[in-house]
Design a protein around this motif. Structure first.
Motif, PDB file in Angstrom:
ATOM      1  N   PHE A  93       0.832  -1.213   0.000  1.00  0.00           N
ATOM      2  CA  PHE A  93       0.000   0.000   0.000  1.00  0.00           C
ATOM      3  C   PHE A  93       0.862   1.258   0.000  1.00  0.00           C
ATOM      4  CE2 PHE A  93      -2.132   3.381   2.410  1.00  0.00           C
ATOM      5  CZ  PHE A  93      -3.257   3.559   1.626  1.00  0.00           C
ATOM      6  N   LEU A  94       1.937   1.232   0.791  1.00  0.00           N
ATOM      7  CA  LEU A  94       2.840   2.386   0.842  1.00  0.00           C
ATOM      8  C   LEU A  94       3.516   2.616  -0.505  1.00  0.00           C
ATOM      9  CD1 LEU A  94       3.873   4.442   2.968  1.00  0.00           C
ATOM     10  CD2 LEU A  94       5.826   2.924   3.310  1.00  0.00           C
ATOM     11  N   CYS A  95       3.896   1.537  -1.171  1.00  0.00           N
ATOM     12  CA  CYS A  95       4.542   1.671  -2.483  1.00  0.00           C
ATOM     13  C   CYS A  95       3.601   2.316  -3.500  1.00  0.00           C
ATOM     14  CB  CYS A  95       4.999   0.302  -2.988  1.00  0.00           C
ATOM     15  SG  CYS A  95       6.427  -0.369  -2.100  1.00  0.00           S
ATOM     16  N   PHE A  96       2.348   1.854  -3.529  1.00  0.00           N
ATOM     17  CA  PHE A  96       1.404   2.334  -4.540  1.00  0.00           C
ATOM     18  C   PHE A  96       0.845   3.720  -4.214  1.00  0.00           C
ATOM     19  CE2 PHE A  96       0.993  -2.286  -5.470  1.00  0.00           C
ATOM     20  CZ  PHE A  96       1.335  -2.219  -6.810  1.00  0.00           C
ATOM     21  N   SER A  97       0.714   4.052  -2.936  1.00  0.00           N
ATOM     22  CA  SER A  97       0.038   5.293  -2.567  1.00  0.00           C
ATOM     23  C   SER A  97       0.980   6.438  -2.239  1.00  0.00           C
ATOM     24  CB  SER A  97      -0.897   5.050  -1.378  1.00  0.00           C
ATOM     25  OG  SER A  97      -0.150   4.631  -0.245  1.00  0.00           O
ATOM     26  N   VAL A  98       2.229   6.124  -1.841  1.00  0.00           N
ATOM     27  CA  VAL A  98       3.135   7.193  -1.396  1.00  0.00           C
ATOM     28  C   VAL A  98       4.434   7.201  -2.195  1.00  0.00           C
ATOM     29  CG1 VAL A  98       4.429   8.115   0.558  1.00  0.00           C
ATOM     30  CG2 VAL A  98       2.168   7.124   0.930  1.00  0.00           C
ATOM     31  N   LEU A  99       5.177   6.098  -2.152  1.00  0.00           N
ATOM     32  CA  LEU A  99       6.535   6.110  -2.680  1.00  0.00           C
ATOM     33  C   LEU A  99       6.574   6.245  -4.200  1.00  0.00           C
ATOM     34  CD1 LEU A  99       8.007   3.339  -0.354  1.00  0.00           C
ATOM     35  CD2 LEU A  99       8.258   5.808  -0.161  1.00  0.00           C
ATOM     36  N   ALA A 100       5.803   5.423  -4.904  1.00  0.00           N
ATOM     37  CA  ALA A 100       5.790   5.525  -6.367  1.00  0.00           C
ATOM     38  C   ALA A 100       5.224   6.863  -6.841  1.00  0.00           C
ATOM     39  CB  ALA A 100       5.013   4.354  -6.972  1.00  0.00           C
ATOM     40  N   PRO A 101       4.068   7.334  -6.319  1.00  0.00           N
ATOM     41  CA  PRO A 101       3.592   8.667  -6.740  1.00  0.00           C
ATOM     42  C   PRO A 101       4.566   9.783  -6.417  1.00  0.00           C
ATOM     43  CG  PRO A 101       1.826   7.433  -5.689  1.00  0.00           C
ATOM     44  CD  PRO A 101       3.077   6.643  -5.485  1.00  0.00           C
ATOM     45  N   TRP A 102       5.297   9.653  -5.313  1.00  0.00           N
ATOM     46  CA  TRP A 102       6.287  10.680  -4.964  1.00  0.00           C
ATOM     47  C   TRP A 102       7.357  10.798  -6.042  1.00  0.00           C
ATOM     48  CZ3 TRP A 102      11.054   9.131  -1.961  1.00  0.00           C
ATOM     49  CH2 TRP A 102      11.900  10.225  -1.766  1.00  0.00           C
ATOM     50  N   GLN A 103       7.932   9.669  -6.448  1.00  0.00           N
ATOM     51  CA  GLN A 103       8.988   9.708  -7.462  1.00  0.00           C
ATOM     52  C   GLN A 103       8.435  10.061  -8.847  1.00  0.00           C
ATOM     53  OE1 GLN A 103      12.235   9.516  -7.014  1.00  0.00           O
ATOM     54  NE2 GLN A 103      12.013   9.245  -4.804  1.00  0.00           N
TER      55      GLN A 103
END
Length: 306
Positions: free
Chosen positions: A24-34
């Motif tokens: 969930f963190l990868c899809f909602s925060v980390l990937a959108p951030w980059q």
């Protein structure tokens, strides 16, 4: 459902929670951030590339009630007015060619228009971190060629040090309140060889950077986390199935009963029976014992008949 009952154990619940939370963190925060940084970098590079070949325009053509729009950043403009040298501020903790530097911000009153902050360029510190003496802004009316920049956010409050007002960000609202001027949103960054110009702040590099690849990597990690959880669950189910099969095979195996050699007192005739395993083993051991050598000389030595 009984086969999946082990998933309700604490260690499996923790493992599932960690894997799903990470995905969930990868899809909602980390990937959108980059990916967002990649988008903003690409947009900035497009604006810089367009501004390099574009002719400068009068600043009044792009001014609005709130200052400058985001689409006008990096545009080259011409502004006529006068500096307010008594209301300068230094921006600290800047880096120029990997060296610490200060940037000099001076308010500029546009003829017939509002006040805008002007980044005159950079100066390098002396004696450690002390700002050096630098040329003051010219007095009187001047015409500037500059680039439009968007305001930065604020991180800390301004400080007074070494006889200068020092700030950490170029924020017109914060700097204007500190020096006593009403500056519009956004500021100007001087081109080379301009009145009041100091060290030239060069345009940033227009490469896209690694943000797109980083964003795709976080998406891949978000996919791999649930797949890894599913792999461990499948391996546990397979191991439990094999253990149950081995246990069932061990329970179903029964040893062959030993035959009863005892005969009752009323038995009149002995029944013929096949030799038992014990008897077979005894006969085999007897047959494997070495026999005494039939050597006549041994018979003579021990006084035995031949």
């Amino acid at each position: 459902m009984e086969k999946l009952g082990f998933l309700l154990r604490p260690k499996w619940l923790v493992l599932a929670a960690v894997a799903l939370a990470f995905a969930f963190l990868c899809f909602s925060v980390l990937a959108p951030w980059q990916l967002g940084k990649n988008t903003s970098t690409s947009e900035r590079n497009d604006l810089i590339t367009q501004s390099v070949d574009a002719d400068p325009v009068p600043i009044s053509d792009i001014l609005n009630a709130n200052g400058f729009t985001a689409d006008d950043e990096w545009r080259r403009v011409i502004a006529t007015g006068s500096y307010e040298a008594d209301s300068e501020a230094l921006v600290r903790l800047r880096s120029i060619r990997e060296q610490p530097a200060y940037e000099v911000i001076t308010p500029f009153v546009i003829d017939g228009g509002p006040t805008v902050l002007v980044n005159r360029g950079y100066v390098l510190p002396v004696e450690g971190t002390r700002p050096p003496d630098f040329a003051p802004a010219p007095t009187g009316q001047v015409t500037l060629n500059a680039r439009v920049r968007q305001a930065e956010g604020t991180s800390r409050e301004p400080i007074e040090e070494d006889g200068h007002l020092q700030v950490y960000n170029i924020n017109p609202e914060q700097i204007g309140a500190a020096v006593g001027v009403d500056a519009i949103d956004g500021y100007l960054q001087l081109d080379d060889d301009q009145p009041g110009g100091l060290g030239l702040i060069e345009l940033p590099q227009t490469d896209a950077g690694p943000y797109l690849s980083y964003g795709l990597q976080w998406l891949a990690f978000g996919i791999m986390a649930p797949l890894g959880l599913a792999y461990f669950v499948r391996a546990e189910i397979r191991e439990r199935r094999m253990s149950r099969a081995e246990l069932a095979a061990a329970v179903s195996w029964e040893p062959e009963p030993m035959p009863d050699d005892r005969s009752g007192p009323d038995d009149e005739e002995e029944e013929f029976t096949l030799p038992t395993r014990r008897e077979k083993r005894a006969r085999a051991r007897a047959a494997s014992r070495p026999t005494a050598p039939a050597d006549p000389r041994l018979a003579d030595r021990y006084g035995k008949d031949r």
